[in-house]
Design an enzyme around this catalytic site. Structure first.
Site, PDB file in Angstrom:
ATOM      1  N   SER A 136     -87.237  40.012 -62.886  1.00 51.21           N
ATOM      2  CA  SER A 136     -85.809  40.670 -62.812  1.00 51.21           C
ATOM      3  C   SER A 136     -86.040  41.898 -63.698  1.00 51.21           C
ATOM      4  CB  SER A 136     -85.043  39.689 -63.331  1.00 51.21           C
ATOM      5  OG  SER A 136     -83.812  40.234 -63.813  1.00 51.21           O
ATOM      6  N   TYR A 149     -83.189  33.381 -70.585  1.00 53.04           N
ATOM      7  CA  TYR A 149     -83.404  33.645 -69.257  1.00 53.04           C
ATOM      8  C   TYR A 149     -84.405  35.009 -69.040  1.00 53.04           C
ATOM      9  CZ  TYR A 149     -82.678  35.684 -64.447  1.00 53.04           C
ATOM     10  OH  TYR A 149     -82.769  36.321 -63.251  1.00 53.04           O
TER      11      TYR A 149
HETATM   12  N1  LIG Z   1     -79.040  37.480 -58.384  1.00 52.87           N
HETATM   13  C1  LIG Z   1     -79.579  38.383 -59.137  1.00 52.87           C
HETATM   14  O1  LIG Z   1     -78.720  39.277 -59.629  1.00 52.87           O
HETATM   15  C2  LIG Z   1     -80.945  38.311 -59.523  1.00 52.87           C
HETATM   16  C3  LIG Z   1     -81.406  39.638 -60.121  1.00 52.87           C
HETATM   17  C4  LIG Z   1     -82.597  39.559 -60.592  1.00 52.87           C
HETATM   18  C5  LIG Z   1     -83.591  38.448 -60.273  1.00 52.87           C
HETATM   19  N2  LIG Z   1     -83.083  37.490 -59.758  1.00 52.87           N
HETATM   20  C6  LIG Z   1     -84.180  36.321 -59.376  1.00 52.87           C
HETATM   21  O2  LIG Z   1     -84.121  36.052 -58.133  1.00 52.87           O
HETATM   22  C7  LIG Z   1     -84.383  34.668 -58.122  1.00 52.87           C
HETATM   23  C8  LIG Z   1     -83.396  34.088 -56.794  1.00 52.87           C
HETATM   24  O3  LIG Z   1     -82.103  34.221 -57.576  1.00 52.87           O
HETATM   25  P1  LIG Z   1     -80.827  33.957 -56.854  1.00 52.87           P
HETATM   26  O4  LIG Z   1     -79.769  34.939 -57.213  1.00 52.87           O
HETATM   27  O5  LIG Z   1     -80.967  33.807 -55.373  1.00 52.87           O
HETATM   28  O6  LIG Z   1     -80.164  32.530 -57.450  1.00 52.87           O
HETATM   29  P2  LIG Z   1     -79.484  31.410 -56.937  1.00 52.87           P
HETATM   30  O7  LIG Z   1     -78.529  31.978 -55.847  1.00 52.87           O
HETATM   31  O8  LIG Z   1     -78.820  30.619 -58.039  1.00 52.87           O
HETATM   32  O9  LIG Z   1     -80.307  30.410 -56.187  1.00 52.87           O
HETATM   33  C9  LIG Z   1     -81.385  29.738 -57.004  1.00 52.87           C
HETATM   34  C10 LIG Z   1     -82.149  28.752 -56.113  1.00 52.87           C
HETATM   35  O10 LIG Z   1     -83.089  28.248 -56.911  1.00 52.87           O
HETATM   36  C11 LIG Z   1     -83.033  26.751 -56.994  1.00 52.87           C
HETATM   37  N3  LIG Z   1     -83.325  26.123 -58.110  1.00 52.87           N
HETATM   38  C12 LIG Z   1     -82.805  26.605 -59.340  1.00 52.87           C
HETATM   39  N4  LIG Z   1     -83.468  25.441 -60.352  1.00 52.87           N
HETATM   40  C13 LIG Z   1     -84.204  24.865 -59.513  1.00 52.87           C
HETATM   41  C14 LIG Z   1     -85.009  23.516 -59.838  1.00 52.87           C
HETATM   42  N5  LIG Z   1     -85.213  23.085 -61.221  1.00 52.87           N
HETATM   43  N6  LIG Z   1     -85.834  23.136 -59.105  1.00 52.87           N
HETATM   44  C15 LIG Z   1     -85.700  23.673 -57.669  1.00 52.87           C
HETATM   45  N7  LIG Z   1     -84.897  24.397 -57.064  1.00 52.87           N
HETATM   46  C16 LIG Z   1     -84.274  25.040 -58.170  1.00 52.87           C
HETATM   47  C17 LIG Z   1     -81.473  26.421 -56.681  1.00 52.87           C
HETATM   48  O11 LIG Z   1     -81.172  25.383 -56.079  1.00 52.87           O
HETATM   49  P3  LIG Z   1     -79.731  24.533 -56.968  1.00 52.87           P
HETATM   50  O12 LIG Z   1     -78.610  25.440 -56.490  1.00 52.87           O
HETATM   51  O13 LIG Z   1     -79.814  23.233 -56.010  1.00 52.87           O
HETATM   52  O14 LIG Z   1     -80.017  24.226 -58.121  1.00 52.87           O
HETATM   53  C18 LIG Z   1     -81.080  27.555 -55.627  1.00 52.87           C
HETATM   54  O15 LIG Z   1     -81.448  27.198 -54.082  1.00 52.87           O
HETATM   55  C19 LIG Z   1     -84.332  33.931 -59.293  1.00 52.87           C
HETATM   56  O16 LIG Z   1     -85.770  34.009 -59.918  1.00 52.87           O
HETATM   57  C20 LIG Z   1     -83.712  34.957 -60.197  1.00 52.87           C
HETATM   58  O17 LIG Z   1     -83.964  34.955 -61.717  1.00 52.87           O
HETATM   59  C21 LIG Z   1     -81.706  37.257 -59.334  1.00 52.87           C
END
Ligand SMILES: NC(=O)c1ccc[n+]([C@@H]2O[C@H](COP(=O)([O-])OP(=O)(O)OC[C@H]3O[C@@H](n4cnc5c(N)ncnc54)[C@H](OP(=O)(O)O)[C@@H]3O)[C@@H](O)[C@H]2O)c1
Length: 423
Positions: A136, A149
């Site tokens: 991130s 985080y």
């Molecule tokens: N969105 C942003 O602004 C942003 C920016 C920079 C980086 N990122 C990074 O991008 C990646 C994806 O983020 P996103 O925005 O797509 O997040 P999201 O919409 O919250 O999706 C996260 C996914 O990971 C799964 N997950 C979380 N904890 C888990 C666990 N303990 N075991 C198995 N699965 C798990 C969740 O499942 P459940 O819902 O069932 O828990 C969900 O399917 C992450 O690494 C995040 O740090 C996001």
């Protein structure tokens, strides 16, 4: 993004929602067999309906024992995307042991564990592989109430480099992507305060957050091993060290949408013997011409109200001291920071500016500096993948940066260095 992953098996963690879910869909559409790992079974059921044939694995990656059981025998995997993460928001002074442990076990420890399983399999099979860690922007830029985080993502940056160093000799590439806010469930949560969100967006030269597609495109590009195609060209013969001649040659160049500042010279001289001539020629070609040609092109883009992209061909030498390269290293160090300043100033005009930073490529310039086998060996020993770059490794990266597939990437310096800069 049109890439062909047929014949390869990919594993994506956090596949149920957001970026992970769309990454599975894109890999599935590109012909890969996909193991989709997530925590909520209903998400995996609906994903399996959308992408028939994927292999769903429901597990809490924060649980080491359960993960070992679920993935220990996962079988051959060629591509791994470590994407699962939790973003627990809490002011620093109120962060609990539970917050800390949960954040690190899901966001970082699981990356160790799943990558170990996958990499051991690759090494046993003697096949190359590619791992992308979804990090991130907060690895570099602090965000309020995200201390735990952000720490996991900062640690992931260093872990990515360590993995690249140790796995490179097995032909396993490891990279991270560092997105800004993406309005998934997680992104909406961390940017929920409208005033904070507005100010944050304002800090971005492109004045916007990323789309899920931007991140997925970057992940797929890093996973891939892709080759480029070329089309027709118009030729201009000019010495870029000559400001007036360049002005005359390019003044009437007409509309240009994409610019690659590639020309450079390298005079190898011990620091104590550097001459004024070598200095002046190097800075004229390697830096001043970049400013001049980019001004011509960017002024044209702004006058037409058109978006555009500039790629500056820098070098790993911009970020490491190399013997007898003091002038060359200086020009490339200056080019990296120029790239960032251009990105900041030209972003509001929808002009993106990035650099690529290759390791040694055996072009005539590379041959002049690195033909001596002893010298070459000393450099090769510092490159985790154990080889110099091929021309196409550099040429493959440039079209990605020029294309809309990287439409949220600006001001970056992209290594094409076999991992040299990770060391
Ligand atoms: N969105 C942003 O602004 C942003 C920016 C920079 C980086 N990122 C990074 O991008 C990646 C994806 O983020 P996103 O925005 O797509 O997040 P999201 O919409 O919250 O999706 C996260 C996914 O990971 C799964 N997950 C979380 N904890 C888990 C666990 N303990 N075991 C198995 N699965 C798990 C969740 O499942 P459940 O819902 O069932 O828990 C969900 O399917 C992450 O690494 C995040 O740090 C996001």
């Amino acid at each position: 993004m049109q890439l062909n992953f047929s014949g390869l098996r990919a594993l994506v963690t956090g596949a149920g929602k957001g970026i992970g879910r769309d990454t599975v869909k894109a890999l599935h559409a590109s012909g890969a067999r996909v193991v989709a790992v997530s925590r909520t079974n209903a998400d995996l059921v609906s994903l399996s309906k959308e992408c028939p044939g994927i292999e769903p694995v429901c597990v809490d990656l924060g649980d080491w024992g359960a993960t070992e059981k679920a993935l220990g025998d996962v079988g051959p995997v060629d591509l791994l995307v470590n994407n699962a993460a939790v973003a627990l928001m809490r002011p620093f002074l109120e962060v609990t042991k539970e917050d800390f442990d949960r954040s690190f076990s899901v966001n970082l420890r699981a990356v160790f564990q799943v990558s170990q399983i996958v990499a051991r399999g690759m090494i046993n099979r003697g096949v190359p592989g590619s791992i992308v860690n979804v990090s991130s922007m907060v690895a570099h830029v602090p965000f309020p109430s995200l201390a735990a985080y952000s720490s996991t993502k900062g640690a992931m940056t260093t872990l990515t480099k360590s993995m690249a160093l140790e796995l490179g000799p097995y032909k396993i590439r490891v990279n991270s992507v560092n997105p800004t806010v993406v309005l998934t469930a997680m992104g909406q949560k961390v940017s929920a305060d409208p005033e904070f969100s507005r100010k944050l967006k304002e800090r971005h030269p492109l004045k916007k957050f990323a789309e899920v597609e931007d991140v997925v495109n970057s992940i797929l590009f890093l996973l891939s091993d892709r080759s480029a195609s070329t089309s027709g060209s118009e030729t201009v013969c000019v010495d870029l060290a000559d400001w007036e001649a360049t002005e005359q040659a390019l003044r009437g160049v007409g509309p240009v949408d994409l610019l690659v500042n590639n020309a450079a010279v390298a005079f190898l001289q011990p620091f104590l013997e550097v001459t004024k001539e070598a200095y002046d020629m190097s800075f004229s070609v390697n830096l001043r011409a970049v400013i001049q040609v980019s001004q011509i092109v960017a002024r044209g883009l702004i006058a037409r109200g058109a978006p555009g992209v500039i790629v500056n061909v820098s070098s790993q030498a911009s970020q490491r001291g190399l013997t007898n390269h003091s002038v060359y290293c200086s020009t490339k160090g200056a080019l990296d920071i120029l790239t960032k300043v251009m990105a900041v100033e030209l972003g509001p005009h929808k002009i993106r500016v990035n650099a690529v930073n290759p390791t040694v490529v055996m072009t005539p310039m590379g041959q002049a500096a690195w033909s001596d086998p002893q010298k070459a060996k000393a450099m090769l020993d510092r490159i985790p993948l154990g080889r110099f770059a091929e021309m196409e490794n550099v040429v493959d990266t440039i079209p990605f940066l020029l294309s809309d597939h990287s439409s949220m990437t600006t001001g970056s310096t992209v290594p094409v260095d076999g991992g040299f800069l990770a060391t």
